[in-house]
Design an enzyme around this catalytic site. Structure first.
Site, mmCIF file in Angstrom:
data_model
loop_
_atom_site.group_PDB
_atom_site.id
_atom_site.type_symbol
_atom_site.label_atom_id
_atom_site.label_comp_id
_atom_site.label_asym_id
_atom_site.label_seq_id
_atom_site.Cartn_x
_atom_site.Cartn_y
_atom_site.Cartn_z
ATOM 1 N N LYS A 277 5.699 27.957 37.034
ATOM 2 C CA LYS A 277 7.221 27.276 37.562
ATOM 3 C C LYS A 277 7.391 27.636 38.996
ATOM 4 C CE LYS A 277 10.697 25.699 36.277
ATOM 5 N NZ LYS A 277 10.788 24.939 35.012
ATOM 6 N N ASP B 192 12.644 21.415 38.516
ATOM 7 C CA ASP B 192 13.827 21.606 38.277
ATOM 8 C C ASP B 192 15.149 21.313 38.691
ATOM 9 O OD1 ASP B 192 14.294 23.618 35.206
ATOM 10 O OD2 ASP B 192 15.004 24.652 37.146
HETATM 11 P P1 NDP Z 1 20.172 18.955 38.594
HETATM 12 O O1 NDP Z 1 19.960 19.866 39.655
HETATM 13 O O2 NDP Z 1 19.832 18.021 38.249
HETATM 14 O O3 NDP Z 1 21.300 19.764 37.878
HETATM 15 C C1 NDP Z 1 22.153 21.062 37.843
HETATM 16 C C2 NDP Z 1 23.673 21.088 37.864
HETATM 17 O O4 NDP Z 1 24.154 22.237 36.800
HETATM 18 C C3 NDP Z 1 24.640 20.769 38.519
HETATM 19 O O5 NDP Z 1 25.568 20.255 38.074
HETATM 20 C C4 NDP Z 1 24.146 22.040 39.328
HETATM 21 O O6 NDP Z 1 25.673 21.961 39.675
HETATM 22 C C5 NDP Z 1 24.628 23.027 38.031
HETATM 23 N N1 NDP Z 1 24.266 24.397 38.545
HETATM 24 C C6 NDP Z 1 23.082 25.259 39.141
HETATM 25 N N2 NDP Z 1 23.237 25.472 39.180
HETATM 26 C C7 NDP Z 1 24.295 25.972 38.618
HETATM 27 C C8 NDP Z 1 24.417 27.969 39.240
HETATM 28 N N3 NDP Z 1 24.087 28.946 39.705
HETATM 29 N N4 NDP Z 1 25.974 28.200 38.428
HETATM 30 C C9 NDP Z 1 27.092 27.003 38.027
HETATM 31 N N5 NDP Z 1 26.514 25.356 38.310
HETATM 32 C C10 NDP Z 1 25.072 25.162 38.116
HETATM 33 O O7 NDP Z 1 18.987 20.212 37.033
HETATM 34 P P2 NDP Z 1 18.398 19.361 36.111
HETATM 35 O O8 NDP Z 1 19.494 18.973 35.418
HETATM 36 O O9 NDP Z 1 17.040 19.680 36.348
HETATM 37 O O10 NDP Z 1 18.476 21.174 35.394
HETATM 38 C C11 NDP Z 1 19.127 21.909 34.608
HETATM 39 C C12 NDP Z 1 19.142 22.792 33.773
HETATM 40 O O11 NDP Z 1 18.064 22.330 32.903
HETATM 41 C C13 NDP Z 1 17.996 24.607 34.346
HETATM 42 O O12 NDP Z 1 19.016 25.221 33.486
HETATM 43 C C14 NDP Z 1 16.454 23.944 33.783
HETATM 44 O O13 NDP Z 1 15.643 24.509 34.830
HETATM 45 C C15 NDP Z 1 16.474 23.598 33.037
HETATM 46 N N6 NDP Z 1 16.017 22.063 32.618
HETATM 47 C C16 NDP Z 1 15.902 21.184 33.141
HETATM 48 C C17 NDP Z 1 14.497 20.534 32.619
HETATM 49 C C18 NDP Z 1 14.573 18.981 33.881
HETATM 50 O O14 NDP Z 1 13.145 17.889 33.254
HETATM 51 N N7 NDP Z 1 15.154 18.583 34.645
HETATM 52 C C19 NDP Z 1 13.631 20.217 31.485
HETATM 53 C C20 NDP Z 1 14.127 21.358 30.736
HETATM 54 C C21 NDP Z 1 14.845 22.151 31.114
HETATM 55 P P3 NDP Z 1 25.809 21.589 42.013
HETATM 56 O O15 NDP Z 1 25.884 19.741 42.301
HETATM 57 O O16 NDP Z 1 26.874 22.403 42.219
HETATM 58 O O17 NDP Z 1 24.896 22.935 42.173
HETATM 59 O O1 2IT Z 2 11.757 23.420 32.630
HETATM 60 C C1 2IT Z 2 11.498 22.474 32.078
HETATM 61 O O2 2IT Z 2 10.804 22.460 31.432
HETATM 62 C C2 2IT Z 2 11.501 21.833 33.569
HETATM 63 N N1 2IT Z 2 11.485 22.011 34.184
HETATM 64 C C3 2IT Z 2 10.408 20.439 33.506
HETATM 65 C C4 2IT Z 2 8.635 20.511 33.785
HETATM 66 C C5 2IT Z 2 7.933 20.088 33.609
HETATM 67 O O3 2IT Z 2 7.217 19.889 33.925
HETATM 68 O O4 2IT Z 2 8.359 18.711 33.085
#
Ligand code: NDP
Ligand code: 2IT
Length: 449
Positions: A122, A162
């Site tokens: 990561k 992420d």
């Molecule tokens: P995005 O950046 O697309 O969206 C993040 C969302 O969460 C936004 O709405 C953001 O609000 C909110 N957020 C982020 N940090 C905080 C915080 N500290 N407090 C409150 N709200 C917060 O990210 P993703 O949707 O990709 O990721 C969301 C979660 O999913 C994370 O935990 C990530 O690690 C996990 N994840 C993502 C994967 C992927 O493929 N993208 C795969 C597996 C897990 P704001 O717009 O105000 O920042």
């Molecule tokens: O937390 C996760 O699994 C991700 N942000 C996706 C990682 C990836 O390599 O697609």
């Protein structure tokens, strides 16, 4: 085993999130170590909790007004026993080494569960994309990659998105990598479709979280049809979680961002979701705008004086935390249980505090931990790598059907692993045990390296 946790805490006392992730795994794999004495002699816990490599670097870049700014870049290459390091990049002001280590550690077990050959890593930066112009984001990404490129490669380490890293950032990062290496390879996943991306990758994490939830419900002969669902976040994972819940007949009543949340009694339907996608992905706006368009919904700004999140305090059957780590605390979990929530499928990584997790496990609800439930994202990243290697692109139906099979397989693996250690129905124990055993056995096969 307590000594190992103490040693890790003493060595890096400020890395709280990393300690939390390690403690959770160590607690659940204790029976595996008891059954396999050679694991202790081979110090597998000490080895698996120490990254193979940590890279930290300076990222200097220029604001539009000519001001130079310096951020810190990270890549933690945690474990390569079963494949090249694989895992996302997070751009968020809260990023520090402890957070990247926790995410890399979780990624090792998650990737192991996907059935694909991917190790865990990561990375990221404390750069805040909010309020930055496209040109600023581009210059930052170029500077970030001008160091990171030395450490990654399609057979070495393959980053992706992420929090704060989506298609735009992956594009700028890929462009700089290609220029520096003079090589067009699948070194990043989450690429756009017309230059090597995979269909379904943007949707994969959210869809996978809902497929996992559907599998958990099926063990009780139920479906998502007609169920009220709480979703947090409004980014990539929250959006496609919502899309799939709608498709399967569920009703999503909440979404959030870091400023507040909306409660929409009528449910976020396709039209409303499209509005949220345009608002968040194109206008890069705030969710508070939702009530301007849909005034029947209620917007509640974050109240820092509260020691719970009111989003989790609504009547519902299912919850899909999809924002960030530790967003569900002790009180939130108690509120959820008393409001009827009996399924939690974690889109975010480690969204529930240890106290919240304990409540879910004690209450014997359907609790799908992130490293199992949200593995669909990285799984389709693995499929993107496979397509890039073959220089082929599979159709949407093929990728979606592979994703579905992988989520079913992860679900089955969790059930079986938990069952064989007397923890029937405990997906947390099952995910940790199955992920751990596969990686540890690969490490032992490969000798002391
Ligand atoms: P995005 O950046 O697309 O969206 C993040 C969302 O969460 C936004 O709405 C953001 O609000 C909110 N957020 C982020 N940090 C905080 C915080 N500290 N407090 C409150 N709200 C917060 O990210 P993703 O949707 O990709 O990721 C969301 C979660 O999913 C994370 O935990 C990530 O690690 C996990 N994840 C993502 C994967 C992927 O493929 N993208 C795969 C597996 C897990 P704001 O717009 O105000 O920042
Ligand atoms: O937390 C996760 O699994 C991700 N942000 C996706 C990682 C990836 O390599 O697609």
């Amino acid at each position: 085993m307590e000594q190992i946790v103490e040693m890790i805490q003493a060595r890096d006392p400020e890395q709280y999130e990393f300690h939390q992730a390690v403690e959770e795994v160590i607690e659940t794999v204790k029976p595996v170590l008891d059954r396999n004495p050679e694991y202790r002699q081979q110090a597998v816990l000490e080895r698996i909790t120490e990254p193979e490599r940590v890279v930290m670097f300076r990222v200097p870049w220029m604001r539009d007004n000519g001001q130079v700014q310096v951020n810190r870049g990270f890549r933690v290459e945690m474990n390569s026993a079963i494949g090249p390091y694989k895992g996302g990049l997070r751009f968020h002001p809260s990023v520090n080494l402890g957070i990247i280590k926790f995410l890399a550690f979780e990624q090792v077990f998650k990737n192991s569960l996907t059935t694909l050959a991917m190790g865990g890593g990561k990375g990221g930066s404390d750069f805040d994309p909010k309020g930055k112009s496209d040109n600023e984001v581009m210059r930052f990404c170029q500077s970030f990659m001008s160091e990171l490129y030395r450490h990654i490669g399609p057979n070495t380490d393959v980053p992706a998105g992420d929090i704060g890293v989506g298609a735009r950032e992956i594009g700028y990062l890929f462009g700089m990598y290609k220029k520096l290496k003079n090589e067009f390879t699948g070194v990043l996943t989450g690429k756009s479709l017309n230059w090597g991306g995979s269909l379904i990758r943007p949707e994969a994490t959210g869809y996978g979280v809902v497929y996992f939830a559907a599998e958990m419900l099926a063990t009780r002969g139920e479906t998502l049809e007609g169920k009220t669902c709480l979703v947090s976040g409004s980014g990539n994972v929250a959006q496609y979680t919502t899309e799939k819940i709608i498709e399967l007949g569920g009703r999503v009543v909440t979404l959030s961002d870091s400023s507040g949340y909306i409660y929409d009694e009528q449910g976020v339907d396709r039209e409303r979701l499209e509005y949220v996608m345009e608002l968040k992905n194109i206008r890069r706006g705030r969710l508070s705008d939702y009530i301007d368009k849909y005034p029947q919904a209620v917007y509640t700004p974050v109240d820092p004086a509260l020691d719970y999140n009111p989003l989790w305090n609504h009547d519902a059957a299912c919850a899909f935390p999809s924002a960030t780590q530790n967003e569900i605390n002790d009180k939130d979990a108690a509120n959820m249980l008393s409001n009827g929530v009996y399924l939690v499928s974690e889109g975010a990584n480690m969204p529930s505090t240890p106290e919240a997790v304990d409540q879910f496990i004690d209450a014997k609800i359907l609790y799908g931990p992130g490293k199992a439930a949200n593995a669909g994202g990285v799984a389709v990243s693995g499929l993107e790598m496979a397509q890039n290697s073959m220089r082929l692109a599979w159709p949407r139906e093929e990728v979606d059907s592979r994703l579905k099979h992988i989520m079913e397989s992860i679900h089955r693996t969790c059930i079986d692993a938990a069952g064989s250690y007397g923890a029937e129905g405990n997906y947390l124990a099952g995910a940790n045990i199955a992920g751990f055993v596969k990686v540890v056995n690969a490490m032992l096969d490969q000798g002391l390296v």
